[in-house]
Design a protein around this motif. Structure first.
Motif, PDB file in Angstrom:
ATOM      1  N   LEU A  64       0.872  -1.174   0.000  1.00 12.76           N
ATOM      2  CA  LEU A  64       0.000   0.000   0.000  1.00 12.76           C
ATOM      3  C   LEU A  64       0.900   1.212   0.000  1.00 12.76           C
ATOM      4  O   LEU A  64       1.822   1.303   0.797  1.00 12.76           O
ATOM      5  CB  LEU A  64      -0.858   0.023   1.266  1.00 12.76           C
ATOM      6  N   THR A  65       0.618   2.128  -0.918  1.00 15.86           N
ATOM      7  CA  THR A  65       1.477   3.304  -0.973  1.00 15.86           C
ATOM      8  C   THR A  65       0.622   4.552  -0.907  1.00 15.86           C
ATOM      9  O   THR A  65      -0.578   4.525  -1.219  1.00 15.86           O
ATOM     10  CB  THR A  65       2.282   3.360  -2.288  1.00 15.86           C
ATOM     11  N   THR A  66       1.241   5.632  -0.448  1.00 19.97           N
ATOM     12  CA  THR A  66       0.646   6.948  -0.641  1.00 19.97           C
ATOM     13  C   THR A  66       1.599   7.722  -1.532  1.00 19.97           C
ATOM     14  O   THR A  66       2.820   7.656  -1.370  1.00 19.97           O
ATOM     15  CB  THR A  66       0.422   7.695   0.690  1.00 19.97           C
ATOM     16  N   GLU A  76      -3.883   7.099  -2.595  1.00 21.80           N
ATOM     17  CA  GLU A  76      -3.525   5.764  -2.105  1.00 21.80           C
ATOM     18  C   GLU A  76      -3.550   4.814  -3.281  1.00 21.80           C
ATOM     19  O   GLU A  76      -4.555   4.713  -3.989  1.00 21.80           O
ATOM     20  CB  GLU A  76      -4.532   5.314  -1.044  1.00 21.80           C
ATOM     21  N   SER A 115      -7.527   1.212  -4.823  1.00 24.31           N
ATOM     22  CA  SER A 115      -6.322   1.767  -5.445  1.00 24.31           C
ATOM     23  C   SER A 115      -6.751   2.867  -6.403  1.00 24.31           C
ATOM     24  O   SER A 115      -7.540   2.637  -7.312  1.00 24.31           O
ATOM     25  CB  SER A 115      -5.566   0.665  -6.201  1.00 24.31           C
TER      26      SER A 115
END
Ligand SMILES: [Zn+2]
Lengths: 830, 346
Positions: A64-66, A76, A115
């Motif tokens: 999971l990325t920001t 996100e 996403s």
């Protein structure tokens, strides 16, 4: 060749916009076929910075990325790659983005987490060949910028002509831009640092076929770390249409596009004794090539081999065993000049035409073998951390000086129709880096180079010598220099005039008679078609004549010889040259009937072809063919349409005979021609002017030719003049001043007696006073016998010098009656 | 019978005849009346037969009366005849009237094929400049199709012509009309102005813009002073004649092994008038032919001395010209021969 402008700018400054540049290059002979906005297919892909990267709670493989995508917007995004870390700048496809290949990115749920887009790999963007990792952009890349603004480019698609192999390169095209703009060309700087053992101690080369390999240069690199090439290089290669592979292979490809010089890299560990031999392949030798195909080599093939056998098919493709791989640590660079014809033949034999072989086929600048070896070595050193051994192995280190082409400025002006003079021509040539000097004596001008070399001698002061740059192998004779002058000057500056030289003598056009026939038939309601000369073998057989149609007409070839077959035909439907027009015409009839059309009346004037093995002569003869079905004239509200019949076909032929000034054709029954209805077909001939057949198509052929029509009238005729010559000129006789007298005559003959026979009998018995015979009725039935019919004629009698008396007419009629009784067994009905 | 009674008989007859004439409703009745009264066996003749019984002195007097009666009947007949003729003509015209708004009776007329027509038009235009049509074989030998045109075997330029070969040794289906340049030069001495039309063949899969058989027209002009300026001027005239006076043209370098210098000739895009559109690949131009000054080697093969003679050659695809003229976008239409297509060229 695909030319990314950002890459081209490495070698020359360009102020023109792409459209202007394209037009100027086109006018210089480097035709720009297209201008592509490369990267335009990345829509809504922007630069983002990874803020956080944490493992997906429900899927180990996902993160999971920001991501900060600029202007304070943080998204996100779920990502499957493992090469990402906070602080990196990466390409982000926003929801709604469309990637190359039409892939659409939307907001999506992945294992319970939403996403809001996608982080992109180089492969997904068609930027690099990296499939697994996200493309990591340089740290300073501006946040939020559309990727197309950063990596997008304008790519010119330039059609480089076969004589300008030198321009299949960015440097070569930069030189062309320089001709246009005058800006200087920046040749790439080859900063080569050599170290360690000299090349001569590390490898050796041997050229056993110097005729096929004029020069072979090799270099040795050690401590090579094979990996991806820098992103900017990969982007350039992609934009130019080449797939990045590894830093070593990319260096070779990069230099091929930059300088136009193909090179090859070997894994040195796979080369026995580190010794390369250029030789012809030996009988029975095989090689697994880079595309993992086992190839049986031909003894004509040139190979690069070691003691164990071939390593590469020279100039075409490398072998799998010596391919540079991730395990490679030492590399041998091959930079050779192979014979263009040998490369072309071998490439054709294996159906392998690569960017490299294409360039070899067009010839290579001699000194480029050295320069490209150095350039590739320098790039591999830079991109793969390699050390370059000192010196090169070189089979022909001595480089020839520039060639010289003496030319006469006055002769060039005479050819171009210009008045430039020597001064202006020198200035023009100088723009293409062609120096000129004045010879200090008579000069030998090369007029023609090949087959029958021809030169002229120019006196003192008449000639100049063009000193040709080493890369311009296309400038060999005086007229080559003329083209260069015209091209650099600009063809648009050649003043247009109209010819004012002597005219050729008169000759008839071969189109003349054909046009008369065409106009006549179109006026009669037929539409002209043009069908293929190459037809299916089945059609040739089905429509073959059982007997020759007749002797050839003057000026045309006889219709003889076997059918001529195309040996490499693409389609079996178009494989043999036709010998008649009927098959093609019936195909057109079938097509139009299938369209739901009922009335088809068509004709074609075209050739038949044959090869007479005995005489060795190829024959091409002209024919008129026609096909008629359905109604012969358009119906009207108060007129019933009438179908095309055999008599219409004959009438058309008679019309044409009349139009061309031929005697009316005599009709006889046609027998033994399987294409025609045996009872409804005729041969027609007019001595020396017209010969052919007309009839109803045999009903059996309706099925095989897929014809949905009850009756089709077909005909094919040779006509004098179709192959050329002048139309017959009408020869006028005075108009008769004495009255014509008509008499009707009905004769009963057996049904085996044809109208043609009866008419011939009437005409021969009637003599000179009988001026016209017109059949107006045929009657069968009572009171005639079952095998009899009655033919009724209107006869016209006339003399040119007197009014005929009843007695004269009666005498003539009596002679006709007697003739009919004698020759046709006919009796006269009262 | 006496004078008085005969006279009154004549007057009665006249009155009756005039009444009948006036009552007659058709010309036919009138003609009948004419015969009945004035004919040889008519009533007037019958009355006059009585004249013989009169004394000779009275006879002229009765004759005068009789002439008067005849004249008045004849006048009445003539007048009535004229009146009736007018009426009868009017009747006939009225009964012969038709519905003039029905369609005319169609007369069948065929169409001429656009390729042959375009080829003819090209020949006509260059014919005005003295160019003479020559033809030659379609099954050509490799020597004339390639080698004599400065295209050696294995010449890289052979890629420009995908060739169909035939089962006659050394022969092929001509890939262009250019071999006719050689044939014309070998057969005719300069001045040469030749126009060379005909069918050519390529090893090419057929689609909207490729054909395996198509038509070309080649031009050749050779003498002692023909320049590239003549070529340009002539091609400009051709463009004007074929595409209109208002179209710009462009004369730029091309490449053919058999010309040096070589030329490509463009005309302003007929679709977008030069502003750029898909039809012209956004260049604003359409290439309509290739040309150039005949290569010295080709002149040599034609048996001419390149130091003395010079000239130009040009070649164009007839389908391309026809496409531009008629707005046709698919080459297959020309060979399919669908009458719905062909009949539009009438
Ligand atoms: Zn356009």
């Amino acid at each position: 060749m695909r030319v990314p402008l950002n890459w081209l700018r490495e070698y020359i400054d360009i102020q023109l916009d792409p459209e202007q540049l394209a037009e100027r290059l086109t006018l210089l002979g480097m035709e720009v076929k297209g201008i592509e906005a490369w990267g335009a297919d990345w829509r809504s892909v922007v630069v983002g910075e990874l803020l956080t990267v944490v493992r997906h709670p429900r899927a180990d493989r996902l993160s999971l990325t920001t991501v900060d995508v600029g202007a304070g917007q943080v998204l996100e995004i779920v990502c499957g790659a493992t090469n990402i870390a906070p602080g990196q700048r990466v390409p982000v496809a926003l929801p709604g983005a469309v990637l190359p290949g039409g892939r659409r990115i939307e907001r999506a749920e992945k294992m319970g987490v939403v996403s809001n887009g996608m982080l992109c790999s180089g492969d997904e963007l068609n930027l690099t060949s990296d499939v697994d990792g996200i493309l990591i952009l340089p740290p300073g890349t501006p946040l939020g910028t559309e990727l197309s603004n950063l990596y997008g480019d304008t790519v010119l698609d330039i059609d480089v002509k076969p004589n300008r192999g030198d321009a299949l390169s960015l440097v070569g095209l930069a030189r062309e831009v320089s001709i246009v703009t005058g800006a200087p060309v920046r040749f790439p700087e080859i900063g080569l640092v050599e170290s360690g053992q000299p090349t001569s101690e590390l490898l050796s080369i041997s050229v056993e076929e110097p005729g096929l390999c004029r020069r072979f240069v090799a270099r040795w690199l050690s401590a090579v770390k094979v990996g991806p090439a820098p992103d900017v290089v990969q982007v350039r290669l992609q934009a130019a249409g080449m797939r990045p592979i590894s830093n070593v292979v990319d260096a070779s490809n990069y230099v091929m596009l930059e300088l136009g010089k193909p090179t090859h890299t070997f894994d040195a560990a796979a080369v026995h004794d580190h010794r390369l031999v250029v030789r012809r392949a030996r009988a029975g030798e095989r090689l697994e090539t880079l595309d993992h195909v086992q190839r049986d080599l031909a003894v004509e093939d040139l190979v690069v081999a070691d003691a164990a056998g071939p390593l590469a098919i020279a100039g075409i493709i490398g072998g799998a065993s010596s391919e540079v791989s991730e395990r490679t640590t030492a590399v041998i660079i091959e930079s050779a000049i192979f014979d263009p014809l040998a490369i072309r033949r071998t490439g054709q034999r294996y159906a392998l035409r690569s960017e490299a072989s294409l360039r070899f086929e067009k010839g290579q600048e001699f000194r480029l073998a050295r320069i490209a070896a150095d350039r590739v070595a320098g790039l591999i050193a830079e991109w793969a951390g390699a050390s370059v051994a000192a010196g090169r192995a070189d089979s022909a280190a001595a480089e020839p000086g520039p060639t010289q082409v003496p030319f006469r400025p006055a002769r060039i002006d005479r050819l171009l129709g210009t008045q430039l003079g020597p001064g202006e021509q020198r200035a023009i040539l100088a723009r293409a880096e062609i120096a000129t000097e004045a010879p200090n004596g008579p000069a030998t001008i090369p007029i023609a180079g090949e087959v029958k070399p021809l030169t002229a001698t120019a006196g003192l002061g008449e000639a100049l010598i063009a000193v040709i740059p080493s890369w311009r192998a296309d400038l060999e004779i005086e007229s080559d220099v003329a083209e260069e002058v015209a091209r650099v000057l600009g063809y648009q500056k050649i003043p247009p005039i109209l010819p004012h030289t002597a005219m050729p003598p008169y000759l008839d056009s071969p189109l003349g008679v054909r046009d008369l026939v065409r106009q006549t038939l179109a006026g009669a309601g037929l539409t002209e078609v043009v069908t293929a000369a190459l037809i299916a073998p089945r059609q040739v057989e089905a429509f073959r004549s059982a007997t020759p149609a007749g002797p050839a007409l003057p000026g045309d070839d006889p219709a003889e010889g076997r059918p001529i077959r195309a040996v490499n035909a693409l389609s079996s439907e178009h494989a043999v040259l036709r010998q008649q027009l009927l098959a093609g015409l019936l195909q057109v009839v079938a097509l139009n009937l299938h369209q739901g059309r009922e009335d088809v009346a068509i004709f074609e004037i075209g050739k038949g072809y044959g090869y007479d093995e005995a005489s060795g002569l190829i024959r091409e003869w002209w024919r008129l063919g026609f096909a008629l079905t359905g109604a012969s004239q358009p119906p009207a509200w108060n007129r019933i349409s009438r179908p095309w019949e055999l008599d219409d076909g004959k009438g058309l032929v008679e019309l044409i005979a009349d139009r061309l000034g031929f005697a009316p054709p005599a009709w006889t029954r046609l027998v033994g021609e399987p294409v025609f209805h045996p009872g409804r077909s005729a041969s027609g001939a007019s001595e020396g002017a017209l010969v052919g057949r007309v009839g109803e198509l045999h009903p059996a052929l309706r099925a095989t030719e897929d014809l949905r029509a009850e009756r089709i009238v077909i005909g094919e005729f040779a006509l004098r003049g179709l192959a050329g010559g002048s139309p017959t000129v009408a020869n006028i006789v005075p108009i008769a001043r004495y009255p014509a007298i008509e008499r009707d005559l009905a004769v009963v003959v057996g049904q085996d007696r044809t109208a043609g026979e009866v008419e011939r009998t009437i005409r021969s018995a009637g003599g000179g006073l009988l001026r016209g015979v017109r059949l107006f009725d045929i009657y069968t039935g009572p009171p005639l016998g079952a095998d009899e019919h009655s033919l009724a004629y209107r006869l016209i009698f006339q003399a040119s010098d007197r009014t005929l008396t009843d007695a004269e007419i009666e005498t003539t009629l009596a002679a006709i009656r007697a003739g009919l009784a004698r020759e046709a067994g006919g009796r006269i009905r009262a | 019978m006496d004078l008085t009674s005969l006279s009154s008989e004549l007057h009665r007859l006249r009155d009756a005849a005039l009444a009948s004439v006036a009552a007659a409703r058709s010309s036919a009745t009138l003609e009948l009346l004419d015969v009945e009264v004035l004919g040889k066996k008519g009533s007037l003749t019958a009355v006059l037969r009585g004249i013989g019984s009169l004394p000779p002195d009275d006879r002229p007097r009765v004759g005068a009366v009789a002439n008067e009666v005849r004249a008045s009947i004849e006048a009445a007949l003539a007048e009535r005849r004229a009146t009736l003729r007018v009426a009868e003509l009017a009747d006939r015209l009225a009964t012969e009237a038709v519905d003039v708004t029905t369609p005319g009776r169609p007369i069948g007329r065929g169409a001429l094929h656009p390729i042959i027509e375009t080829m003819g038009r090209i020949a006509e235009i260059f014919g005005r400049f003295g160019f003479i049509v020559h033809e030659g074989p379609e099954v050509e030998d490799d020597l004339t199709n390639f080698q004599m045109l400065n295209i050696a075997p294995d010449h890289p330029a052979r890629d420009l012509w995908d060739t169909l070969y035939v089962d006659v040794p050394g022969h092929l289906l001509r890939t262009h009309t250019s071999p006719l340049q050689i044939r014309v030069m070998q057969a005719h001495r300069p001045p040469i102005r030749a126009l060379l039309p005909g069918r050519v063949f390529r090893y090419e899969a057929v689609d909207a813009s490729h054909a395996s058989e198509f038509f070309q027209v080649e031009g050749l002009m050779v003498d002692e002073g023909t320049t590239m300026g003549d070529l340009r001027g002539l091609l400009d005239e051709f463009s004007r004649a074929m595409f209109g006076h208002d179209k710009r043209t462009r004369f730029r370098p091309g490449y053919y092994p058999f010309t040096e210098p070589s030329v490509a000739f463009d005309v302003e895009c007929l679709v977008c008038a030069g502003s750029g559109c898909p039809a012209c690949s956004r260049t604003g131009w359409m290439t309509i032919l290739g040309a150039g000054m005949v290569h010295p080697v080709v002149l040599q093969h034609g048996g001419l001395d390149p130091e003395r003679y010079q000239g130009f050659a040009f070649g164009m695809g007839v389908e391309r010209i026809a496409n531009l003229r008629h707005g046709v976008g698919d080459l297959r239409l020309y060979t399919e021969n669908d009458l719905r297509f062909l009949e539009q060229f009438r």
